[in-house]
Design a protein around this motif. Structure first.
Motif, PDB file in Angstrom:
ATOM      1  N   SER A 244       3.738   6.314 -11.771  1.00 12.09           N
ATOM      2  CA  SER A 244       4.859   6.228 -12.703  1.00 12.09           C
ATOM      3  C   SER A 244       4.438   5.605 -14.030  1.00 12.09           C
ATOM      4  O   SER A 244       5.021   5.902 -15.066  1.00 12.09           O
ATOM      5  CB  SER A 244       6.009   5.443 -12.088  1.00 12.09           C
ATOM      6  N   ILE A 245       3.421   4.753 -14.000  1.00 14.16           N
ATOM      7  CA  ILE A 245       2.928   4.175 -15.250  1.00 14.16           C
ATOM      8  C   ILE A 245       2.375   5.270 -16.151  1.00 14.16           C
ATOM      9  O   ILE A 245       2.689   5.349 -17.339  1.00 14.16           O
ATOM     10  CB  ILE A 245       1.844   3.112 -14.966  1.00 14.16           C
ATOM     11  N   PHE A 246       1.568   6.169 -15.582  1.00 16.20           N
ATOM     12  CA  PHE A 246       0.962   7.223 -16.376  1.00 16.20           C
ATOM     13  C   PHE A 246       1.926   8.365 -16.641  1.00 16.20           C
ATOM     14  O   PHE A 246       1.875   8.998 -17.686  1.00 16.20           O
ATOM     15  CB  PHE A 246      -0.294   7.740 -15.682  1.00 16.20           C
ATOM     16  N   ALA A 247       2.815   8.641 -15.716  1.00 15.97           N
ATOM     17  CA  ALA A 247       3.771   9.729 -15.910  1.00 15.97           C
ATOM     18  C   ALA A 247       4.842   9.353 -16.933  1.00 15.97           C
ATOM     19  O   ALA A 247       5.437  10.238 -17.545  1.00 15.97           O
ATOM     20  CB  ALA A 247       4.417  10.097 -14.584  1.00 15.97           C
ATOM     21  N   GLY A 248       5.085   8.079 -17.121  1.00 16.48           N
ATOM     22  CA  GLY A 248       6.072   7.656 -18.097  1.00 16.48           C
ATOM     23  C   GLY A 248       5.673   8.007 -19.520  1.00 16.48           C
ATOM     24  O   GLY A 248       6.525   8.245 -20.372  1.00 16.48           O
ATOM     25  N   GLY A 249       4.397   8.078 -19.777  1.00 16.65           N
ATOM     26  CA  GLY A 249       3.930   8.450 -21.106  1.00 16.65           C
ATOM     27  C   GLY A 249       3.985   9.934 -21.376  1.00 16.65           C
ATOM     28  O   GLY A 249       3.756  10.378 -22.502  1.00 16.65           O
ATOM     29  N   SER A 250       4.302  10.733 -20.377  1.00 19.36           N
ATOM     30  CA  SER A 250       4.314  12.182 -20.564  1.00 19.36           C
ATOM     31  C   SER A 250       5.455  12.639 -21.451  1.00 19.36           C
ATOM     32  O   SER A 250       5.437  13.748 -21.959  1.00 19.36           O
ATOM     33  CB  SER A 250       4.381  12.901 -19.217  1.00 19.36           C
TER      34      SER A 250
ATOM     35  N   ALA B 117       0.819  -1.214   0.000  1.00 17.97           N
ATOM     36  CA  ALA B 117       0.000   0.000   0.000  1.00 17.97           C
ATOM     37  C   ALA B 117       0.849   1.259   0.000  1.00 17.97           C
ATOM     38  O   ALA B 117       0.449   2.276  -0.576  1.00 17.97           O
ATOM     39  CB  ALA B 117      -0.923   0.003   1.215  1.00 17.97           C
ATOM     40  N   SER B 118       2.022   1.211   0.600  1.00 21.74           N
ATOM     41  CA  SER B 118       2.861   2.408   0.614  1.00 21.74           C
ATOM     42  C   SER B 118       3.574   2.633  -0.717  1.00 21.74           C
ATOM     43  O   SER B 118       3.887   3.766  -1.069  1.00 21.74           O
ATOM     44  CB  SER B 118       3.875   2.342   1.757  1.00 21.74           C
ATOM     45  N   TYR B 119       3.837   1.567  -1.492  1.00 21.93           N
ATOM     46  CA  TYR B 119       4.507   1.721  -2.781  1.00 21.93           C
ATOM     47  C   TYR B 119       3.545   1.774  -3.962  1.00 21.93           C
ATOM     48  O   TYR B 119       3.961   2.112  -5.068  1.00 21.93           O
ATOM     49  CB  TYR B 119       5.525   0.601  -2.992  1.00 21.93           C
ATOM     50  N   ALA B 120       2.292   1.462  -3.759  1.00 18.42           N
ATOM     51  CA  ALA B 120       1.324   1.455  -4.859  1.00 18.42           C
ATOM     52  C   ALA B 120       1.174   2.824  -5.541  1.00 18.42           C
ATOM     53  O   ALA B 120       1.130   2.887  -6.774  1.00 18.42           O
ATOM     54  CB  ALA B 120      -0.025   0.948  -4.372  1.00 18.42           C
ATOM     55  N   PRO B 121       1.100   3.943  -4.809  1.00 17.99           N
ATOM     56  CA  PRO B 121       0.988   5.230  -5.505  1.00 17.99           C
ATOM     57  C   PRO B 121       2.175   5.534  -6.402  1.00 17.99           C
ATOM     58  O   PRO B 121       2.009   6.087  -7.493  1.00 17.99           O
ATOM     59  CB  PRO B 121       0.899   6.253  -4.367  1.00 17.99           C
TER      60      PRO B 121
ATOM     61  N   TRP C  17      -5.038  12.188 -15.119  1.00 17.21           N
ATOM     62  CA  TRP C  17      -6.479  12.449 -15.047  1.00 17.21           C
ATOM     63  C   TRP C  17      -7.230  11.808 -16.203  1.00 17.21           C
ATOM     64  O   TRP C  17      -8.323  11.292 -16.036  1.00 17.21           O
ATOM     65  CB  TRP C  17      -6.773  13.940 -15.014  1.00 17.21           C
ATOM     66  N   SER C  18      -6.638  11.820 -17.395  1.00 15.17           N
ATOM     67  CA  SER C  18      -7.339  11.222 -18.528  1.00 15.17           C
ATOM     68  C   SER C  18      -7.391   9.707 -18.401  1.00 15.17           C
ATOM     69  O   SER C  18      -8.320   9.070 -18.875  1.00 15.17           O
ATOM     70  CB  SER C  18      -6.682  11.630 -19.842  1.00 15.17           C
TER      71      SER C  18
END
Length: 92
Positions: free
Chosen positions: A65-71, A56-60, A82-83
């Protein structure tokens, strides 16, 4: 024209301040998460509850990072995060 070291540092002062505070925040956040896991094991003694707390502490970090990697390819990380949370995606 060659700039001195101190003039370069003065120009980057805002960036260095941001970088330093982010470094301290990250260090404190990870230290707190680790200490919480150690404290939980000391209180409960259960490996299962300690493992669940660690997940639970590492899940965020993992989820963002999955979504931020596509940035790097399109949009900002906040827009991507958000999308990705909206379902179904709006048609473009």
């Amino acid at each position: 024209m060659k700039q001195s070291f101190f003039s370069t540092v003065h120009e980057l002062r805002a960036y260095l301040l941001l970088w330093g505070t982010q470094t301290l925040f990250s260090l404190g956040s990870r230290t707190t998460g680790y200490a919480l896991v150690i404290w939980s094991y000391g209180q409960d003694g259960s490996a299962l509850s300690t493992a669940l707390l660690m997940v639970a502490s590492y899940a965020p970090y993992v989820l963002c990072s999955i979504f931020a990697g596509g940035s790097a390819t399109a949009g900002t990380s906040a827009e991507l995060c958000w999308s990705a949370m909206r379902w179904p995606r709006p048609a473009r």
